[in-house]
Design a protein around this motif. Structure first.
Motif, PDB file in Angstrom:
ATOM      1  N   SER A 117      23.994  62.308  -5.863  1.00 13.92           N
ATOM      2  CA  SER A 117      23.816  62.714  -4.468  1.00 13.92           C
ATOM      3  C   SER A 117      24.273  61.583  -3.558  1.00 13.92           C
ATOM      4  O   SER A 117      23.727  60.474  -3.619  1.00 13.92           O
ATOM      5  CB  SER A 117      22.344  63.039  -4.198  1.00 13.92           C
ATOM      6  N   TRP A 118      25.266  61.842  -2.696  1.00 13.44           N
ATOM      7  CA  TRP A 118      25.729  60.839  -1.737  1.00 13.44           C
ATOM      8  C   TRP A 118      24.669  60.587  -0.672  1.00 13.44           C
ATOM      9  O   TRP A 118      24.542  59.463  -0.169  1.00 13.44           O
ATOM     10  CB  TRP A 118      27.023  61.301  -1.079  1.00 13.44           C
ATOM     11  N   GLU A 119      23.914  61.615  -0.324  1.00 20.40           N
ATOM     12  CA  GLU A 119      22.902  61.452   0.719  1.00 20.40           C
ATOM     13  C   GLU A 119      21.774  60.530   0.261  1.00 20.40           C
ATOM     14  O   GLU A 119      21.315  59.661   1.005  1.00 20.40           O
ATOM     15  CB  GLU A 119      22.328  62.818   1.126  1.00 20.40           C
ATOM     16  N   ARG A 120      21.330  60.710  -0.981  1.00 22.02           N
ATOM     17  CA  ARG A 120      20.207  59.930  -1.496  1.00 22.02           C
ATOM     18  C   ARG A 120      20.654  58.692  -2.258  1.00 22.02           C
ATOM     19  O   ARG A 120      19.834  57.833  -2.595  1.00 22.02           O
ATOM     20  CB  ARG A 120      19.358  60.813  -2.417  1.00 22.02           C
ATOM     21  N   CYS A 134      17.572  58.216 -10.737  1.00 24.73           N
ATOM     22  CA  CYS A 134      17.843  56.786 -10.879  1.00 24.73           C
ATOM     23  C   CYS A 134      18.949  56.383  -9.918  1.00 24.73           C
ATOM     24  O   CYS A 134      19.739  57.217  -9.459  1.00 24.73           O
ATOM     25  CB  CYS A 134      18.251  56.441 -12.312  1.00 24.73           C
ATOM     26  N   SER A 135      18.991  55.097  -9.626  1.00 29.23           N
ATOM     27  CA  SER A 135      20.063  54.569  -8.780  1.00 29.23           C
ATOM     28  C   SER A 135      21.334  54.297  -9.581  1.00 29.23           C
ATOM     29  O   SER A 135      22.438  54.364  -9.045  1.00 29.23           O
ATOM     30  CB  SER A 135      19.599  53.269  -8.104  1.00 29.23           C
ATOM     31  N   PHE A 136      21.163  53.958 -10.873  1.00 28.66           N
ATOM     32  CA  PHE A 136      22.314  53.635 -11.719  1.00 28.66           C
ATOM     33  C   PHE A 136      22.090  54.261 -13.087  1.00 28.66           C
ATOM     34  O   PHE A 136      21.004  54.163 -13.657  1.00 28.66           O
ATOM     35  CB  PHE A 136      22.473  52.116 -11.855  1.00 28.66           C
ATOM     36  N   VAL A 358      29.441  65.086  -9.225  1.00 29.58           N
ATOM     37  CA  VAL A 358      29.285  64.200  -8.064  1.00 29.58           C
ATOM     38  C   VAL A 358      29.222  65.080  -6.819  1.00 29.58           C
ATOM     39  O   VAL A 358      30.159  65.812  -6.527  1.00 29.58           O
ATOM     40  CB  VAL A 358      30.445  63.196  -7.968  1.00 29.58           C
ATOM     41  N   GLY A 359      28.097  65.004  -6.127  1.00 23.08           N
ATOM     42  CA  GLY A 359      27.922  65.847  -4.945  1.00 23.08           C
ATOM     43  C   GLY A 359      27.981  67.319  -5.266  1.00 23.08           C
ATOM     44  O   GLY A 359      28.432  68.125  -4.443  1.00 23.08           O
ATOM     45  N   GLY A 360      27.529  67.702  -6.467  1.00 26.39           N
ATOM     46  CA  GLY A 360      27.529  69.099  -6.863  1.00 26.39           C
ATOM     47  C   GLY A 360      28.827  69.583  -7.460  1.00 26.39           C
ATOM     48  O   GLY A 360      28.903  70.706  -7.964  1.00 26.39           O
ATOM     49  N   GLY A 415      22.984  43.673  -0.851  1.00 26.70           N
ATOM     50  CA  GLY A 415      22.416  44.847  -0.210  1.00 26.70           C
ATOM     51  C   GLY A 415      23.284  46.082  -0.329  1.00 26.70           C
ATOM     52  O   GLY A 415      23.312  46.914   0.589  1.00 26.70           O
ATOM     53  N   LEU A 416      23.966  46.256  -1.458  1.00 31.69           N
ATOM     54  CA  LEU A 416      24.876  47.379  -1.664  1.00 31.69           C
ATOM     55  C   LEU A 416      24.201  48.464  -2.485  1.00 31.69           C
ATOM     56  O   LEU A 416      23.430  48.176  -3.398  1.00 31.69           O
ATOM     57  CB  LEU A 416      26.149  46.905  -2.377  1.00 31.69           C
ATOM     58  N   THR A 417      24.497  49.709  -2.167  1.00 33.83           N
ATOM     59  CA  THR A 417      23.839  50.824  -2.869  1.00 33.83           C
ATOM     60  C   THR A 417      24.773  51.543  -3.833  1.00 33.83           C
ATOM     61  O   THR A 417      24.300  52.194  -4.772  1.00 33.83           O
ATOM     62  CB  THR A 417      23.302  51.847  -1.859  1.00 33.83           C
ATOM     63  N   THR A 418      26.093  51.478  -3.606  1.00 39.64           N
ATOM     64  CA  THR A 418      27.011  52.197  -4.491  1.00 39.64           C
ATOM     65  C   THR A 418      28.175  51.299  -4.895  1.00 39.64           C
ATOM     66  O   THR A 418      28.618  50.427  -4.132  1.00 39.64           O
ATOM     67  CB  THR A 418      27.585  53.465  -3.818  1.00 39.64           C
ATOM     68  N   ALA A 419      28.673  51.561  -6.113  1.00 37.58           N
ATOM     69  CA  ALA A 419      29.866  50.896  -6.628  1.00 37.58           C
ATOM     70  C   ALA A 419      30.694  51.948  -7.353  1.00 37.58           C
ATOM     71  O   ALA A 419      30.221  52.564  -8.319  1.00 37.58           O
ATOM     72  CB  ALA A 419      29.480  49.760  -7.579  1.00 37.58           C
ATOM     73  N   MET A 420      31.916  52.162  -6.874  1.00 41.94           N
ATOM     74  CA  MET A 420      32.752  53.221  -7.440  1.00 41.94           C
ATOM     75  C   MET A 420      34.171  52.705  -7.670  1.00 41.94           C
ATOM     76  O   MET A 420      34.850  52.282  -6.731  1.00 41.94           O
ATOM     77  CB  MET A 420      32.802  54.432  -6.507  1.00 41.94           C
TER      78      MET A 420
END
Length: 482
Positions: A117-120, A134-136, A358-360, A415-420
């Motif tokens: 979920s990109w939102e969460r 989970c976050s990862f 990813v995102g549904g 302070g990063l939330t995503t890595a792609m």
């Protein structure tokens, strides 16, 4: 009363590891060295071990020496260098218990799907027993399909009057004492099973379409035994592990650099047991070059000894059909059999068969490209673990886990939330796994690809990869968001 929302909240962790085999338990050890990060391990089976719990056929063992197949942080204390499957499984279980990892493992938790979920900025992971977030997500499920092995359709199999079994699903009630056994196959499973069955069966015939490269190695490493007598276990383990990394790496390099000399060397090794050149030409001389496919290890020459003693026969031919009392070959010969073992290979499946979205939107894994052999282009906060094809699985698995920990530490620090990973348009793609083995080729279209240059390639040299891992930049080729 616990509501569904409460249950979901209790299953919310920072990192979710899929699989409690060698890779998953090792990943948990690396992860928990960084305090303050919650994690859980989901395991589809009812005990740890992964591959070494799945395969339970007679004689099951590793082709890789246990000092490099085992963990760098957990000394191997068993007597054999080429350890049997149950000993390896217990080693994994002991490691999980010794380091408190067992408290984080949730059994009978087969993962079905994972949606980002990109939102969460979280993964929602659905299992047969409930839902986790989970976050990862770190998938350490290997690439064997636990639910099915490769089984060709043999004409007449329904006419066969004996037992017909696949090694991946070995029956508990099968006793080959006094029976005529035909083993179909020439790979590592067949090479492992034949000597074990020959000790009880009336006779075993190993039926192969074409030969495989075989090498005899000591079941017990004399140098390891000496070092373990003289030195503390952790130091001895590190020294033996380093010795084996260097020697196996050199052997692989020489095999690829000097294939004809390697062929002659392997041939001389078999001639010590079976001194008939014509017999070797027929049954032990492959058409391909060494390490186009994995070499199969014969501990202390056990297979060759059984052939020399007359308890095992080699037949190189093709199957025409199965009949009531055995197997009819294209040459016109019939092999009598009470038991037919179809060691015809494994089925591979990427990411443990998990449906990733990813995102549904469903992710077609075959359309993705592997970043450093452990993340996927266009898929955030997900890593997967695969080992080397030319060396022990765990060597590469440990490098992958170190990278994941390093990436998570970088994200936390900034302070990063995503890595792609983001794939450049000009990167050419090629197969992820570089072997010509039939079981690899059958599934190649299902797997992610790799690129033609770093960081999109999958290295196959542990020493080089270990050196590079100390200096790599986790930011290269990755899009971060905070």
């Amino acid at each position: 009363m616990t509501t569904e929302a409460d249950a979901t909240d209790s299953r919310r962790v920072d990192v979710l590891i899929i699989g409690a085999g060698l890779s998953g338990v090792g990943a948990a050890w690396h992860l928990q060295r960084q305090p303050g990060r919650t994690y859980a391990v989901l395991e589809a089976r009812d005990r740890p071990g992964g591959t070494w719990d799945l395969f339970r056929h007679p004689g099951v063992r590793s082709d890789s020496d246990i000092f490099t197949l085992g963990y760098a942080f957990q000394p191997w204390r068993g007597p054999k260098s080429l350890a049997d499957g149950e000993s390896i499984r217990r080693y994994i279980e002991d490691t999980a218990r010794d380091h408190g990892i067992d408290r984080h493992i949730h059994y009978r938790s087969k993962v079905l799907s994972a949606d980002w979920s990109w939102e969460r900025c979280r993964w929602t992971v659905k299992t047969e027993g409930g839902t986790w977030t989970c976050s990862f997500l770190y998938v350490c499920a290997g690439y064997y399909d636990d639910d099915r092995g490769h089984q060709p359709e043999f004409e007449g199999v329904e006419d066969f009057g004996g037992r017909f079994v696949h090694p991946q699903f070995w029956p508990d009630d099968l006793d080959v004492a006094g029976e005529k056994v035909v083993m179909i196959g020439s790979g590592a499973t067949a090479v492992t099973l034949v000597p074990a069955l020959a000790r009880r069966a009336r006779h075993v015939t190993m039926l192969q379409r074409s030969p495989t490269y075989l090498i005899s190695l000591p079941d017990v490493d004399p140098a390891a035994e000496t070092l373990r007598r003289l030195l503390p276990a952790p130091l001895a383990h590190r020294l033996v592990r380093a010795k084996n990394v260097l020697s196996s790496g050199l052997a692989y390099w020489l095999s690829r650099r000097y294939p004809e000399q390697t062929r002659r060397h392997l041939r001389r090794g078999i001639l010590r047991y079976l001194p008939d050149p014509a017999y070797l030409d027929r049954h032990f001389t492959p058409r391909y070059q060494p390490w186009d496919q994995r070499l199969c290890v014969v501990p202390d020459g056990d297979l060759f000894r059984e052939v020399a003693a007359g308890r095992v026969s080699m037949v190189t031919d093709r199957i025409a059909r199965l009949a009531e009392h055995g197997i009819e070959l294209e040459s016109g010969r019939t092999l009598e059999a009470d038991v037919v073992v179809s060691a015809t290979g494994l089925s591979l499946i990427p990411l443990g068969g998990i449906a990733v979205s990813v995102g549904g939107r469903a992710v077609d894994l075959a359309e993705t490209t592997a970043y450093r052999g452990l993340m996927l282009s266009g898929v955030p906060n997900l890593a997967f673990c695969i080992g080397y094809t030319n060396a022990s699985w765990t060597l590469r698995a440990e490098l992958s886990s170190r990278y994941v920990v390093r990436l998570l530490r970088h994200m936390e620090r900034h302070g990063l939330t995503t890595a792609m990973p983001a794939l450049p348009r000009d990167v050419a793609r090629r197969p992820l796994l570089g072997l010509t083995s039939a079981y690899v080729q059958r599934a190649a279209h299902l797997f992610p690809q790799q690129g033609d240059r770093a960081p999109w390639t999958v290295g196959q040299n542990y020493l080089t990869d270990r050196l590079r891992s100390a200096f790599l930049d986790v930011r290269k080729g990755v899009i971060f968001d905070g």
